[in-house]
Every structure is written in C-alpha cells, then in structure tokens.
Write a protein that holds these residues in place. Sequence first.
Motif, PDB file in Angstrom:
ATOM      1  N   TYR B 148     -43.078  -9.108 -19.718  1.00 10.00           N
ATOM      2  CA  TYR B 148     -42.869 -10.191 -18.764  1.00 10.00           C
ATOM      3  C   TYR B 148     -41.983 -11.285 -19.342  1.00 10.00           C
ATOM      4  N   GLN B 151     -38.412 -10.065 -19.623  1.00  7.43           N
ATOM      5  CA  GLN B 151     -37.816  -9.892 -18.300  1.00  7.43           C
ATOM      6  C   GLN B 151     -37.418 -11.244 -17.734  1.00  7.43           C
ATOM      7  N   GLY B 155     -33.690 -11.487 -18.260  1.00  7.67           N
ATOM      8  CA  GLY B 155     -33.267 -10.923 -16.989  1.00  7.67           C
ATOM      9  C   GLY B 155     -32.992 -11.976 -15.938  1.00  7.67           C
ATOM     10  N   ASP B 162     -29.877  -6.830 -16.486  1.00  2.00           N
ATOM     11  CA  ASP B 162     -30.467  -6.726 -15.154  1.00  2.00           C
ATOM     12  C   ASP B 162     -31.973  -6.847 -15.282  1.00  2.00           C
ATOM     13  N   ALA B 163     -32.567  -7.569 -14.352  1.00  5.83           N
ATOM     14  CA  ALA B 163     -34.012  -7.799 -14.464  1.00  5.83           C
ATOM     15  C   ALA B 163     -34.816  -6.529 -14.289  1.00  5.83           C
ATOM     16  N   THR B 164     -34.352  -5.638 -13.429  1.00  8.45           N
ATOM     17  CA  THR B 164     -35.072  -4.368 -13.265  1.00  8.45           C
ATOM     18  C   THR B 164     -34.054  -3.240 -13.331  1.00  8.45           C
ATOM     19  N   VAL B 249     -46.969   0.746 -18.710  1.00  4.73           N
ATOM     20  CA  VAL B 249     -46.835  -0.695 -18.537  1.00  4.73           C
ATOM     21  C   VAL B 249     -45.364  -1.091 -18.447  1.00  4.73           C
ATOM     22  N   GLU B 251     -42.823   0.764 -17.573  1.00  2.00           N
ATOM     23  CA  GLU B 251     -42.210   1.247 -16.345  1.00  2.00           C
ATOM     24  C   GLU B 251     -42.593   0.382 -15.165  1.00  2.00           C
ATOM     25  N   ARG B 252     -43.819  -0.080 -15.170  1.00  2.73           N
ATOM     26  CA  ARG B 252     -44.252  -0.901 -14.045  1.00  2.73           C
ATOM     27  C   ARG B 252     -43.499  -2.218 -14.013  1.00  2.73           C
ATOM     28  N   ILE B 253     -43.346  -2.819 -15.179  1.00  2.38           N
ATOM     29  CA  ILE B 253     -42.722  -4.140 -15.209  1.00  2.38           C
ATOM     30  C   ILE B 253     -41.254  -4.063 -14.834  1.00  2.38           C
ATOM     31  N   PHE B 254     -40.557  -3.011 -15.288  1.00  2.00           N
ATOM     32  CA  PHE B 254     -39.118  -2.955 -15.066  1.00  2.00           C
ATOM     33  C   PHE B 254     -38.728  -2.037 -13.909  1.00  2.00           C
ATOM     34  N   ASN B 255     -39.687  -1.627 -13.119  1.00  2.00           N
ATOM     35  CA  ASN B 255     -39.405  -0.830 -11.929  1.00  2.00           C
ATOM     36  C   ASN B 255     -38.704   0.482 -12.255  1.00  2.00           C
ATOM     37  N   ILE B 256     -39.189   1.165 -13.287  1.00  2.00           N
ATOM     38  CA  ILE B 256     -38.646   2.480 -13.603  1.00  2.00           C
ATOM     39  C   ILE B 256     -39.635   3.494 -13.069  1.00  2.00           C
ATOM     40  N   GLN B 257     -39.171   4.341 -12.160  1.00  2.00           N
ATOM     41  CA  GLN B 257     -40.124   5.272 -11.562  1.00  2.00           C
ATOM     42  C   GLN B 257     -40.166   6.541 -12.367  1.00  2.00           C
TER      43      GLN B 257
END
Lengths: 556, 307, 342
Positions: B148, B151, B155, B162-164, B249, B251-257
């Motif tokens: 966090y 980011q 970010g 890039d933030a995500t 964790v 992946e969730r924070i940075f929107n990586i699927q």
Amino acid sequence: MRGARRSSRRTGISGLGRTVTVVAGTAALALAATACSGGGGGGGSNSGNGVVTAWWGDPQNPLIPTDTNEVNGGAVLDMIFTGLKVYDPKTAQPVNAMAESITTQDQQHFTIKIKPNWKFSDGTPVTAHSFVDAWNWGSFAGNKQNNTDPFFTPIQGYTDVHPESGAPKARTMSGLHVVDDHTFTVALTHKFSTWPDTLGYSAFAPLPKAFFANPNKWEQKPIGNGPYVIDSWTKGQQMKLSPNPDYIGDQKPKNKGILLKVYTDANASYADLQSGNLDVDNNLPSSALATAKNDLHGRFINAPAGILQTIGFPLYDKAWNTPAAAKVREGIGMAIDRATITNKIFHNTRVPASDWTAPILGAQGGYKPGLCGGACTYNPTEAKKLIDGNGGIPGGQLTIAYNADADHKVWVDAVCNSINNVLGNSHACVGKPVGTFADFRNQIVAKSMTGAFRSGWQMDYPLIQDFIQPIYETGAASNDYSYSSHQVDSLINQANAAPSRAETVTKYQQAESQIDKDLPTIPLWYQNGLAGYSANVSNVLLDPFSVPVYWEIEKH
Amino acid sequence: MGRYVIRRLLQMIPVFIGTTLLIFIMVHALGDPVNALFGDRAPDPATAAALRQQYHLNDPLWRQYLLYMGGIFTGDFGTAFNGEPVTSLMGTAFPNTIKLTAVAFVLEMVVGILLGVVSGLRRGRSVDTLVLVLTLLVISIPTFVTGYVLQYLLGVRWGVFDATAGNPPQFQQLIMPGIVLASVSLAYVARLTRTTIAENSRADYVRTAIAKGLPGRRVTVNHLLRNSLIPVVTFLGTDLGALMGGALVTERIFNIQGVGYQLYQGIARQNSPTVVGFVTVLVVIFLVANLIVDLLYAVLDPRIRYA
Amino acid sequence: MPDSTGPGGPGGREPGGHQAPGPFESDNQNLASIDAGSLVGSEDLHGESAPVPAADLEAREKPRSLWQDAWRDLRRNPIFIVSGLLILFLLVMAIWPGLFTSTSPLACDLGKSQLGATSGHPFGFDTQGCDVYARTVYGARASITVGVCATVGSALLGTILGGLAGFLGGWFDGLISRCADIFFGIPILLGGLVFLSVMTSRSIWIVVLFIVLLGWPQLARIARGAVITAKQQDYVTAARALGASNTRMMVRHILPNAVAPIIVVATIALGTYIALEATLSYLGVGLKPPTVSWGIDISAAADTFRYAPHMLLYPAGALSITVLAFIMLGDAVRDALDPKLR
C-alpha cells in the motif's frame, strides 16, 4: 589469521566495491528509464477516444437475466437490454420503455402492449414472444435459474413449472398468453396492483431467438435490444460495449462506448482513479471516504440510493422470540449512536435510518422518517433500562455476525463499541466474523445463527412493496429471521389489492408499524450511492440502484 | 543419476495425491457453495437441489475426488460457477503470475546476491550494518503494508510507476509489484549470501588464490561466489514455488489477475474445481522445482553423488 | 515460508544417496581433541585452537563445551545485550501491560476517531476512537505469544520429525520429507480460511496451532539437513565404534551440533510468524476482537495511512522492533555458535 585478513582486505576485494557501484548505478538508470517511458501516472490505457473506462465487479453467475441476482451483472443487463419499463434515474419513477401500455381491470389480469419496430442487435424483431418465451424459460426449473423468486412467483402457473420439489409438470406458465406479435396477457395468482411497476427489473428482459437456440453460445456474448451492444468480453477481466446503432429508445448513449474493468481490490481501482487511469469508480473503498472529495477535486457523488442496512435477529431461537426479548431489541437499537457512526466511520455517506424503506422512495412512495420509534433513536439511559429490565441480552453477550471477506469489520466494531459504552461493559457486544460470504449465507439459510447478524436490503425496484413483502412476509424468500406475523401478512395482501397507490402505501406503512413493535430487524442507516470520476468525463450520475447511468456520461 | 531422478519422480506421485486430496477435503470442509450463488436471497429449493446435482455435491467425498482427478487427466479441470472453464482461467492467470514471478525472481537474485556479497566481504563495517538493518526492516514489515505504501507513494503521489497493472500486464507495470513481492525473499537471499560469503572468505582456497596474486574480482567471482552460492540456489529454488502460490496479497493490491487472485476467488466462493485445479498445477511446479534444485546441487558441488 | 539455511550443511536438500560432508568442513579431525560428549563437528582450521598433545589436556583448564564457549562470546557481544534487553522489555510489557498504561485498550470513544496525539494520549486514536498507545502496549501480549509459542511448537515438531528423518534415513526419511512437501504445497490463505473457520473459537491458541502446522516443514528440513551433516562426522563413527546406542548418539553427539542452524532459523521464523499474524488479520482470518494485537491494528490501518499515519506507524513500529530484536538475537547466537565465523 589476522595477517591473512589484513592482506585479503588490501589486495583487491576493494575493487569489487567499484564494480558493485557501477552495476547498481546502471541498474538504477535502466529502471528509471523503463519507468519513465512506461507512462507513469499518465496511463496509456485510458486514451481519449470517447470510450469511458469504468469499474466493474466480476459477476458470479452467467449473464442471463433470470440468473443474475447481483448488481454487477445487473449493470450490464441494464445497458444491453431495455425492458417493458425503466426507472427514471433522477426521480426513481417507473416509466414505460418498451411497453406501449399496461392495463388491468381487476389488479390481477394485465394486458401488455409493446411498441413496434424494436429490434435486437442481431436484427431480429422484439415481439411478445420474446418476453413470454424468456419468462417461461427462466421460470422452468429444469433451467436452474437462480433469480426467479419473487419476480415470477406471482404469475399463475409458476408452481407448475417450478415446484418446490419433484419434477415440473409443465414447461410454460398458464398465466402467460400471447395474443399477437405485440400483445400478451398476464394472469397473477392474487391481486397485486403495483405489479406493472416491478417490470423494470432486469429479470423481465426479453430474449432473442438466438438465445433459445443455444443459450451457452449466446451467453459468451449476449445479444440484447438496449442502448449498448457487447463488443468483447474477457470473462473475469473486462467487457467492452459500444452504442447500438439500431437502438430506437430514449436512452441514447452520449459517449462512444464503455470499457468495464474488473479490479481485484477497491483500493487498486481507487489508485487508478486518482492517477487518471479510470474514469468512473462506483466502488470506493472505505478508506477513501474521508478524502475522496479532496483527492478528486470535487468529482465525487454522494447520492441517495435504495439501500437499507439493518441488523437481523434469529427469531427461530427461543431465547430471542419472547416479548421480553423484543424489548431488549428495542434497547439495543437505542444504544446505537447512528449519528456519530455515520459521521465518523462513513463520513456522511450513510444517513441514520428511521424506517424500513429508503429516502429514494420519497414521501409519495412510502418513505416515512420517524416511523421507527424508539429503536432508531439514540437514548443511552433508556436503552440501558430496557435491556437490563428485560432480562439482559439473551445468552449474555450480543454477537453480530458478518462475512469477513467484505468491508464490514469497521462498522460492526463501531456498533458494538457504542453498545458497550452504553451498557458500561466492554464485553457486552462483540463482532463475529465468518470466513466467507458463502459460509455466512449457509449459516443464515440453515437457520443456525445464535446471535444477531448483519442484514440489509438493496431494492430491486423503487416500490415500498419491495422493501416489505420479500422480507417480512411469512415464508418469504429473504425472510432470514423466521419472522411471522398475521397482521403483517394480512396488511400486505390488503396493500397489494388496493386500487390506488396512496392506499397501497398506507397499508404497507401500517405493516411497518407492526414490524416496529416486533423488531425482527433493527434499521441502522440508509446507504448512499457513491462514485468518483476523473477529469476526463462529465455528466456522471448514479441511478437509484447506485449504478452509474452509463449512457449519459460524456467523455472529452 | 538416472535412477535417482526416476525414484524422485515416483515419489512425487504420493505427494501429488496427498496434497490434492488434502486441499479437496479442506475446500469441502468450508461448506456448501450453492447457497451463496443466490446472493442475499434465500435459495430456491428446486434450483438449489438441481445445482447440487449438477456439481456432484451430493456424492460421497471420495467419489467427487476421483471424478475430479479423473477429469484432470483428460485435461478437464472443471468449471467455475460462472460457467468459465478452469483451464481458461488458468490460461490467463498463469502467464500473469509467471511474468510477476520472473520480475520478482530476477530482482531477488540480482539485488539479493549483490547486497549479500558486498556485506559479506565487508563484514562488521557500516555497509554490512546498513544492509543488515534494511533486510531486517523488510522482513518485519508485512507485505500488504509495503504494498500500500509503495503504491501510494510511487504510483499515485509521485507518478513514478503505474499504480496498478493492466490486463495483460506489461513488464514496466510489474516492477513495483515485483519489488513488493521480492522484498522478503530478497532479504533472505542477501542474508544467506552474506553468511556463506563471510564463512568462505576465510577458507584456505581463498587465501591461496589471493596469495597467488589473483585480482580481487576474480577471487570473488570465480572462487568465492561459486562455492557460496549452493545454499542460495537451494533457497531460490524453493522460493520459486512459494512466490507463485503466495503472491496473493501483492496481486490483490496491484490488480494483477494471477494465480493468487484466482485462488482467492475460488476460496471465497468455495468452488473446489478452481481451487483444486490451481493447487494441482502449483504442486507439480513446486515438486519439479525441488527436483531441479536437487539435481543442480549435484552439478554445482562435484562431491555430491546420487546413487 | 522461505527456507534459510544456517551455517554448515546445505540446509536439508535430499540427495538420496551418498552425501559427502558439506563443502566447507574439514576431513582432518584432530583425534587428540575428541571429547566424547562435546566437540563441534569441524574444528576451526585457521589455528585458534591448535592440536594439543593428549598429555597436556589434563594440565590445562577443563575443556569448555560449545555451549560454554558460546555463552562467553554472547556475553561480550553488544548486539546480544541490546536485543536481549529489548526482548526482556517486550516480555515485561506483554505480561504486565498495566505497568505501562492505565487506559483500557477497549475503551473507545467514537467522537475521537482518528485524532492525532493529545495530552495523555501520546499516540493518538484509531478509527474506533480507541487509544493507540494503550492498544500498542496491550497488543504486545497477543502478538508475542503467537510468535513465541508458534516458534517453540514448530521448532519442537520440526526438530523431532526432521531430526529422526535425518538420523534414521530410509523409508522414514522419505515419508517425513514427502509429508513436509505436502504441507508446503498448501496455500496459506486456503489453510487459514478452512482451519480458522472450521474452528468455532478463534483464540490465540488456534492461530498458534495453525502456524505450527504450516511452519514445521521448514524447520524439519533444516533439522534433517543438519542431522545428516552431523551424522557424517568422524566422531559419530568413532562413538558408534565405541558401542554407543542410537539414542545416546543422537542425544549426546548429533543433536548438540545440529541444533545451531535450527536456533538461527527459528529466531528468524519467529519474526515472520509475528508478521504473519498481521497478514492473517488482513485476509480476514486472524485474531478477532476483543483480542488486542498488533496485527489487527496494522491491518485495520493499512489503507488509511495517507491521512492518518499514526494509526499504522505505532503498531507497525512496535512489530518491527520486536522482529528486529529477535532476529538480532538469532544473529548473535549464530555468530557465537558457529566456529567458522570467529
């Protein structure tokens, strides 16, 4: 050894230091170069070509109207379908869309005429069969659709196509009858005067012949008759929609398309919103509530929606089902300082509740602040008296259960702290997190809750009926509390049979007064619709379901 | 060597069965997933019963397990509840995670070993203390806090990255997540390298090399590093599997699927085909990585021989 | 969890066949200095204790054991002293939090939500209006208990299973190693969700049990590697030739020499377990109120640090300091126990 150490230091390992510096420096430069060229902050994925990027959540079920029971799938269905009615985004009033007219003589048999010349985006016409076949297909138990109750249950013949147990006796409902290409009739099992107003709900959408030919193939890229068509859909990631060139309705898109992006986390989407990579975000994390208005320079919407949050009680548990326990519940309601909680925790994105509906209904629609008496007013001394004087909390400690995978811990803890402070006992109330939503629902459905639990209601359509009947009628689909009251049941029937809107509202409000005495649930607050938007878009508003009105958004 | 490899491959089978069975049982212990499909409404009994039938949820556990594992050997990993086949979920998730893991791995290897060498050679000096304190800090701060903070700072506030990450993520969008993911492992690698370098810099052969007049760089790289890297290689090998499965964790924070995110979705919805499917593949990767590390170990150290 | 090896052996990789002594151990044992109970596996080659003729042994002071040497070094090591004192301080705070503050951590006034430091409340207030200082002090108990007990539990379990596996070898070794592999393969979240939701109470001991179940494979691997390395040493062969039983060899010869890397990894693991408690709270399956712990506070404050950093800073700082202290302790102990680093 000492000698060796000195010599090794002198002879040349220091040369390594230089190498290290050079390598590290180069690496840092390279990193910086890629970072700068990568468009940090600017966002290559959000270029101005008129397409609005918006937040989306992954629908849990297939995108079929009768299988979609949550707001993410519903948002897409509202974009690609136009049903018989729509709900005006600003007033929440139902307005005819595809319906030309809906008439009835006895509040039980309806004749529906649809407008001519409407087409699905594959060119086929929308006819009465498109509606009737879709409703029959959805209700037929063999198709395992999970969102037909309570929408199709009033229709005659529903129990034949969808019995509680055993095999269906028919494939079509006897209450539906096609008269001609643009007319069909509906017979209900009981009087329900406001039934036409429910027809804006997405489950009532018409379906093209292509659907019935091959539902699975249709579901890969659904075809509808609404303002948008789906260009591409990568499940779980994103969906691209563009305006439907053949659309002849009123909701003409003001932008060149919508790109819905699925995010793993509300904080991630908010970070993108702030850095300009996302245009519309209607899933703001609770951590953003305090600063959103500043972060976004005012591009923040905080508008009433049809959502009520409550705490439910397990009336199937003997300890909670006594008159004394009802008084204790009133005391618990009195011990919750809603004003401070909505201010400090929610930063005024929630409004303390004082009835069982929502402000969006308006006074005419049945919203009546203050209907909920003591249980919704903060009164610490009275609360303590009521609770202590009626045997205390059943079981000794109040537990409020909630699903831990959503954002509930903060407010549940705040509510419990409020109760604890009033009772002067820091262990009077405690939150009870349940690991997953699925597990939470299992316990509720199995009626195995031993204490209070988080409960709430998001309206399906803006009618007072939707706030009362599906929840508080005996045996209703969402009656998680096993609440049963003859008065409420008979008032509901009277309300549905009433010929005028005003009388319906009055009867439902009388039912609410009875609910206020029995308190199966305690209203907490009305939840507002929230959204933030970037500087690239304007004319962003939320409909009464707190979904952005996508077709109105303009992108520069 | 060949017989050893075969023996290890055979031993993989019970581990594979054991892990998948354990996971299967665990997901089932979470409870019935069908009720949640109806959202906040009560489930319609007829539909619920039909859905349970469709997903074989009424069968005894062993039969469900055998059915599912049988399906895996024909390439059918089952379907998630939204109708999406698990193989297509894997098709998008694994490439994302592999990219992220590769970035993290390279970072942890290069920076970790570099830091370890520098601090190992200058043991007791300020560089060493600095590296030590930094690594301790990194180990003691939970990943989600690092995530966090970075980011927000890099970010959003300063716009460095890039933030995500987008879909599919590009490599420069994976640098920040890679740093976050690699941070704890980087600390371990640095400390490990430091320890072994410090130990070995007193060894006789190093003294000999220096006495022979070899330049420092050659001593370090050709003699010192090569011998010190064995435990590091061991650690890196096992870390690969851990990185892939444990990036949830990050992946969730940075929107990586990626794999972690899909696992989380599967667990949250109690969808056992997704969870068991992904874990099956992860287990195989993990076991193969272990085996390769062991073989590599024999290559690096000629004194090790496998019967 | 990362597998960090200690000094000496290759940290537990399984060759399955003949394994030569670890790369950096000498084959030249000095027979004269064998003492049947207490010799380190490898002598320091570089001359600090030169071979002593047998006759002179009695003349000198009684040869010190590894542990006595280690203690002497530790006493003089400033890092050990600092970290030891710090840990003592934290333990006192964990056992008697009332000594440090008179405010209750559960006394929360929502009107003070997220306020900064004021008089009498040096760390400010959190989102619920509870005093951050009081919560940090009281939180030490839960967090340190989880860390210490989980470490002790997984170290014991891991040492017993791993040590036996290394010592006995054969099918038992294969069985334990494969079991360890199975547990390694379980994702933390899945394990956490299932284990912690199937258990009706979510007390400290349940969380400890969960971490032990997840953490023993790492320590077992270390123990196994260390025991295998120690097993190869000549003094073990000598002891066996002298007729020592399995138990005696294990307890008096192998374990004391194998335990050093285990201690080192255990102290690092302790640090990661305390941080793991925070991650479990973040994922929604950690400890729950009214328990007060740093993990709960850190996960609650993680995303509000932009405008109210004090809510995150103090619990995270306390956690970092604790982890730092334990890892420094582990470093000092390892430096003292490892003769090659003298």
